[in-house]
Design a protein around this motif. Structure first.
Motif, PDB file in Angstrom:
ATOM      1  N   ALA A 150       0.837  -1.201   0.000  1.00  0.00           N
ATOM      2  CA  ALA A 150       0.000   0.000   0.000  1.00  0.00           C
ATOM      3  C   ALA A 150       0.871   1.248   0.000  1.00  0.00           C
ATOM      4  O   ALA A 150       0.526   2.270  -0.608  1.00  0.00           O
ATOM      5  N   ASP A 156      -2.897  -2.416  -6.167  1.00  0.00           N
ATOM      6  CA  ASP A 156      -4.245  -2.486  -5.621  1.00  0.00           C
ATOM      7  C   ASP A 156      -4.836  -3.892  -5.658  1.00  0.00           C
ATOM      8  O   ASP A 156      -5.476  -4.330  -4.701  1.00  0.00           O
ATOM      9  N   ARG A 160      -6.041  -5.892  -2.382  1.00  0.00           N
ATOM     10  CA  ARG A 160      -7.452  -6.275  -2.195  1.00  0.00           C
ATOM     11  C   ARG A 160      -7.588  -7.770  -1.934  1.00  0.00           C
ATOM     12  O   ARG A 160      -8.369  -8.196  -1.079  1.00  0.00           O
TER      13      ARG A 160
END
Length: 451
Positions: A150, A156, A160
């Motif tokens: 992050a 991403d 996730r």
């Protein structure tokens, strides 16, 4: 940070992880991970409330004995079997804190360690092979990887997927254990809270059966019914009889989690420490999240002052000696809670004693832990009282794509995702600018010619 276990203990824990309390650290050369410590009994047979952070044999000697070479993109030369993901995550976080941009290869190495289900394990020698019972995902490696990815950005999908796995193994009390299925422990909850925060999620809204991570944490805090010297402290886990034993490492982890922060906390206005206030009739009722963090910070401060601004090891054979990694953890926790004046005292102690810590020279997780402590207090993470920490970290792994104040040379970028994207858009911009310039020249010439 907050993740360290001995090699012997890790081996034992791996074999019986389904039926024993999880370990609280990611072994090997540095993880205790934050430098790292990861409190809690690293050995299932160890007394509850203790933390095992000293290896029975060095990971470096393991690597030498096996004849194996560590991956080029990995920070540190020691055998990564027990701490590869942790120390790589710590290194990336420290580089970000210092304003450096990691090499693309270093980030790619970390993402390649993710299992198909989204979890990370301590280390996968063959990333292409499926994860199985011999390489089970753990919450600490996964939480640390999320925080690091992050921070560097452009990851991403990986983040996730990891968060979805963490949600899937959340305990009914709202917390997490090192190995899914075990009872929640303060250190694992802290690492996951840090991951959620780093990914822009509100930890208090991540619940299981109506319980949040803070419900799990505050159930581990010693309150007004405890001895005066232990009030506000946190336990790693309850013992087999359900009793809580104060643990400095677990307290530092819980205080950091109570602020809703990870290892790169936002800087808050400085404020004084407020000890837990106890009156007649006060007892076992858990405190609210902020109150719990404040009480933990006050306890941590009192322990540091008592020991001469540092924490002590409780490991067999090292009991009573300085615990440098846990001291760095305490600095981060206190600073995150807004107690920077108190945090700077143990940081100054670290600066004075750094040369006495063998791991502070070339152990990436240890060096990174100190860098993160400097960053948390508002300092330049690349240096500590003349010691060039960033240079030490860089010497253990791939050269960053960009050092602080240098022009990027093709590493990871937080928005575009790589040097090729930057180049592509730069060329497009240059082309547009050139086109506009030519248009102006043609227009001016036509005007001069009366056209």
């Amino acid at each position: 940070m907050f993740l360290r276990r001995s090699i012997t203990a890790v081996t034992a824990a791996t074999a019986i992880c389904a039926v024993t309390a999880p370990v609280a650290s990611a072994a090997g050369s540095a993880p205790r991970a934050s430098g790292t410590s990861l409190a809690g009994p690293a050995n299932p047979a160890a007394a509850p409330g203790t933390s095992i952070s000293v290896t029975s044999r060095s990971a470096a000697s393991d690597a030498a004995a096996s004849g194996k070479k560590t991956p080029k993109a990995l920070y540190g030369k020691a055998d990564p079997k027990y701490d590869g993901v942790w120390r790589q995550s710590m290194a990336l976080l420290a580089l970000d804190a210092a304003g450096a941009e990691p090499a693309r290869a270093a980030v790619d190495w970390l993402t390649s360690q993710q299992c198909d289900d989204g979890s990370f394990t301590a280390y996968r020698a063959e990333p292409g092979a499926a994860c199985d019972e011999k390489t089970p995902g753990d919450t600490n490696a996964t939480g640390a990887a999320v925080q690091a990815l992050a921070a560097v950005g452009s990851q991403d999908a990986t983040v996730r997927k990891a968060l979805a796995w963490l949600r899937s193994v959340q305990n009914k009390d709202g917390g997490w254990s090192y190995n899914p299925g075990g009872p929640s422990d303060a250190n694992s909850v802290s690492v996951v809270v840090g991951a959620l925060s780093a990914a822009g999620k509100a930890p208090e809204k991540v619940t299981k059966d109506g319980k949040s991570p803070y419900d799990a944490l505050t159930s581990l805090q010693l309150g007004c019914d405890a001895k005066a010297a232990e009030r506000g402290a946190f336990a790693y886990q309850p013992d087999k009889d359900g009793k809580l034993a104060a643990n400095d490492d677990a307290t530092a982890a819980a205080v950091l989690a109570g602020t809703g922060s990870g290892l790169l906390p936002e800087r808050k206005p400085d404020r004084p420490v407020e000890p837990l206030k106890c009156g007649k009739g006060d007892g076992g009722k858990p405190l609210a999240r902020d109150e719990a963090a404040d009480a933990g910070a006050a306890h941590l401060t009192s322990v540091l002052e008592k020991n001469g601004d540092h924490l002590l090891a409780v490991t067999p054979g090292a009991k009573g000696t300085p615990d440098y990694a846990n001291t760095a953890d305490a600095v981060i926790a206190l600073a995150a809670a807004g107690h920077r004046a108190e945090a700077r005292k143990p940081l100054n102690w670290l600066a004075e004693k750094l040369d006495s810590w063998d791991k502070a020279e070339s152990d990436p997780a240890a060096v990174a832990g100190v860098m993160l402590a400097v960053h948390a207090t508002g300092g330049d993470a690349s240096t500590l009282k003349g010691t060039k920490l960033l240079d030490r970290l860089v010497a253990t792994g791939p050269e960053p794509a960009r050092m602080p104040d240098e022009k990027a040379t093709g590493g990871m970028t937080k928005k575009e995702g790589g040097g090729s994207d930057v180049l592509r858009w730069s060329l497009l911009g240059a082309g547009l600018a050139a086109g506009v310039g030519v248009g102006f020249l043609i227009s001016a010439r036509r005007k001069r010619q009366g056209l």
